[in-house]
Design a protein around this motif. Structure first.
Motif, PDB file in Angstrom:
ATOM      1  N   GLU A  70       1.080  -1.132   0.187  1.00  0.00           N
ATOM      2  CA  GLU A  70       0.211  -0.126   0.016  1.00  0.00           C
ATOM      3  C   GLU A  70       0.835   1.216   0.318  1.00  0.00           C
ATOM      4  N   GLU A  71       1.813   1.419   0.828  1.00  0.00           N
ATOM      5  CA  GLU A  71       2.713   2.382   0.599  1.00  0.00           C
ATOM      6  C   GLU A  71       3.321   2.761  -0.532  1.00  0.00           C
ATOM      7  N   ILE A  72       4.030   1.478  -1.234  1.00  0.00           N
ATOM      8  CA  ILE A  72       4.653   1.548  -2.517  1.00  0.00           C
ATOM      9  C   ILE A  72       3.357   2.244  -3.577  1.00  0.00           C
ATOM     10  N   TYR A 112      -4.894   1.697 -12.710  1.00  0.00           N
ATOM     11  CA  TYR A 112      -4.611   0.439 -13.467  1.00  0.00           C
ATOM     12  C   TYR A 112      -2.928   0.294 -13.506  1.00  0.00           C
ATOM     13  N   ALA A 113      -2.494   1.574 -13.782  1.00  0.00           N
ATOM     14  CA  ALA A 113      -0.953   1.729 -14.010  1.00  0.00           C
ATOM     15  C   ALA A 113      -0.191   1.329 -12.716  1.00  0.00           C
ATOM     16  N   ALA A 114      -0.864   1.799 -11.696  1.00  0.00           N
ATOM     17  CA  ALA A 114      -0.032   1.364 -10.314  1.00  0.00           C
ATOM     18  C   ALA A 114      -0.219  -0.038 -10.175  1.00  0.00           C
ATOM     19  N   ALA A 115      -1.360  -0.697 -10.389  1.00  0.00           N
ATOM     20  CA  ALA A 115      -1.274  -2.138 -10.135  1.00  0.00           C
ATOM     21  C   ALA A 115      -0.357  -2.820 -11.235  1.00  0.00           C
ATOM     22  N   THR A 116      -0.405  -2.318 -12.515  1.00  0.00           N
ATOM     23  CA  THR A 116       0.704  -2.737 -13.419  1.00  0.00           C
ATOM     24  C   THR A 116       2.086  -2.745 -12.940  1.00  0.00           C
ATOM     25  N   LEU A 117       2.541  -1.539 -12.508  1.00  0.00           N
ATOM     26  CA  LEU A 117       3.753  -1.225 -11.897  1.00  0.00           C
ATOM     27  C   LEU A 117       4.128  -2.066 -10.875  1.00  0.00           C
ATOM     28  N   LEU A 118       3.142  -2.239  -9.876  1.00  0.00           N
ATOM     29  CA  LEU A 118       3.459  -3.297  -8.699  1.00  0.00           C
ATOM     30  C   LEU A 118       3.787  -4.588  -9.191  1.00  0.00           C
ATOM     31  N   MET A 119       3.134  -5.060 -10.258  1.00  0.00           N
ATOM     32  CA  MET A 119       3.236  -6.443 -10.895  1.00  0.00           C
ATOM     33  C   MET A 119       4.849  -6.116 -11.147  1.00  0.00           C
ATOM     34  N   LEU A 120       5.225  -5.535 -11.815  1.00  0.00           N
ATOM     35  CA  LEU A 120       6.492  -5.193 -12.591  1.00  0.00           C
ATOM     36  C   LEU A 120       7.509  -5.237 -11.218  1.00  0.00           C
ATOM     37  N   LEU A 121       7.078  -4.641 -10.332  1.00  0.00           N
ATOM     38  CA  LEU A 121       7.955  -4.611  -8.917  1.00  0.00           C
ATOM     39  C   LEU A 121       7.889  -5.999  -8.271  1.00  0.00           C
ATOM     40  N   GLY A 122       7.226  -6.917  -8.761  1.00  0.00           N
ATOM     41  CA  GLY A 122       7.255  -7.962  -7.950  1.00  0.00           C
ATOM     42  C   GLY A 122       6.263  -8.104  -7.013  1.00  0.00           C
ATOM     43  N   ARG A 123       5.274  -7.302  -7.066  1.00  0.00           N
ATOM     44  CA  ARG A 123       3.998  -7.298  -6.088  1.00  0.00           C
ATOM     45  C   ARG A 123       2.762  -7.433  -6.811  1.00  0.00           C
ATOM     46  N   TYR A 124       2.005  -8.690  -6.129  1.00  0.00           N
ATOM     47  CA  TYR A 124       0.800  -9.298  -7.212  1.00  0.00           C
ATOM     48  C   TYR A 124      -0.323  -9.119  -6.514  1.00  0.00           C
ATOM     49  N   ASP A 125      -0.522  -8.313  -5.457  1.00  0.00           N
ATOM     50  CA  ASP A 125      -1.680  -8.259  -4.669  1.00  0.00           C
ATOM     51  C   ASP A 125      -2.883  -7.412  -5.202  1.00  0.00           C
ATOM     52  N   HIS A 126      -2.549  -6.551  -6.353  1.00  0.00           N
ATOM     53  CA  HIS A 126      -3.369  -5.795  -6.826  1.00  0.00           C
ATOM     54  C   HIS A 126      -3.757  -6.156  -8.338  1.00  0.00           C
ATOM     55  N   LEU A 127      -5.078  -6.105  -8.769  1.00  0.00           N
ATOM     56  CA  LEU A 127      -5.366  -6.274 -10.133  1.00  0.00           C
ATOM     57  C   LEU A 127      -5.429  -5.105 -10.920  1.00  0.00           C
ATOM     58  N   ALA A 128      -4.795  -5.271 -12.100  1.00  0.00           N
ATOM     59  CA  ALA A 128      -4.905  -4.252 -13.088  1.00  0.00           C
ATOM     60  C   ALA A 128      -6.147  -4.063 -13.925  1.00  0.00           C
TER      61      ALA A 128
END
Length: 326
Positions: free
Chosen positions: A244-246, A259-275
């Motif tokens: 959540e902080e990231i 959408y973009a935040a969830a995609t970037l989280l995925m690219l950062l190795g965090r998968y807990d949000h859906l894009a």
DNA sequence: TTCCAGGGGTAGA
DNA sequence: TCTACCCATGGA
């Protein structure tokens, strides 16, 4: 003209005083090389290229000191003991620090140091169409830098995939640097991805030439913040902080929404949000709601059981049959 | 010609 | 927090 002569010389075959340095790096087990590289659209966004025939990831990469090299990455080794082979084409000598930088970039792109065993276990438990993912999939290709991932992600918003490819192509063409095999003929390889400094310093016409539309000012502002040291994107990879902080920091970037935040989280190795984008909505509507368009909250609920692996759970639900659209 | 895409910023409620 | 409106661009 003098300038043209210089360019011709740098691109002509006679310049090819090229050497090839080959390196190898261990992959985790299980690991499926082609399925990792060709895991989503990033495989074909410049300066990446996927050679399906040779099953090779090709990329023009610029390193900190300014050297630009041509990379060809392939999977090697036995099924239970895989390795990644990296062929670097370069001029002059490739020093130890540059070799390390190459290996670090490729390991990062292929996510070789992420522990996906819990995800694979959940895929086995889910069975069905997720079973295949447990055999070495789930490492969705990312970029060597978070800056590149952020710019590319902004270029996926509110545009069809062909438009994204055109924008990124425009950025590398206008603001990247040619590699040893780059050229302007049909056989040429892309320029490197532009540095934050290059984007921040670009004159208006050059950036407009990339046809980013209203995203142009967002990308420029991002580059300016990174260049000025106001925003350390790379640190987000390793920060010991909650998702959540990231996510809040990503949402503070202009051009980055849910959408973009969830995609970037995925690219950062965090998968807990859906894009949640038009692809997600269309897919979930068709598969789980008989074509009816559900509220986003109801659509998200489909993947609630995947916990911190929601993005990957969704992705491998979607991925069946999508690859031919790339 | 109109619509909309791998949405997001902003203003106003 | 939610909604309405606007945003460049190009393909369908």
């Amino acid at each position: 003209m003098e300038g043209d002569a210089t360019v011709t010389h740098s691109r002509g075959p006679e310049r090819l005083d090229l050497r090839t340095t080959t390196m190898s790096s261990a992959a985790p087990s299980p690991f499926e090389f082609a399925g990792t590289v060709y895991s989503h659209g990033w495989a074909v966004l410049h300066p990446n290229r996927w050679d399906g025939g040779r099953r090779a990831l090709i990329r023009t990469e610029r390193f900190g000191a300014g050297r630009v090299v041509h990379l060809e990455v392939t999977g090697t080794g036995r099924a239970d003991r895989q390795r990644v082979r990296i062929d670097v084409r370069h001029e002059g000598e490739l020093g130890p620090s540059e070799r390390k930088a190459v290996t670090r970039s490729i390991r990062r792109m292929l996510r070789l140091d992420e522990d996906l065993r819990p995800f694979h276990a959940q895929c086995r438990k889910a069975g069905g169409r997720w079973e295949a993912a447990s055999h070495g999939l789930g490492r969705l290709l990312c970029s060597p830098s978070v800056f590149e991932d952020a710019v590319k992600t902004i270029c996926t918003t509110n545009v069809q995939w062909g438009g994204t490819r055109a924008m990124v192509r425009g950025l590398t063409r206008n603001l990247g640097e040619p590699g040893p095999l780059s050229g302007d003929n049909s056989e040429g390889f892309p320029n490197s991805f532009p540095t934050p400094e290059a984007v921040a310093a670009a004159d208006g016409r050059t950036l407009e030439g990339a046809r980013l539309g209203y995203r142009g000012p967002y990308v420029r502002e991002l580059a300016e913040r990174v260049t000025a040291g106001d925003l350390d994107l790379e640190e987000l990879r390793t920060r010991d902080a909650s998702t959540e902080e990231i996510r809040r920091e990503l949402l503070a970037i202009k051009g980055v929404g849910p959408y973009a935040a969830a995609t970037l989280l995925m690219l950062l190795g965090r998968y807990d949000h859906l894009a949640v984008d038009s692809v997600f909505r269309t897919f979930v509507s068709g598969r789980y709601f008989e074509g009816r368009v559900p509220a986003d909250g109801d659509a998200r609920e489909i993947y609630a059981d995947w916990g911190r692996w929601k993005y990957l759970g969704y992705w491998f639900d979607l991925w069946q049959g999508l690859d031919e659209e790339l």
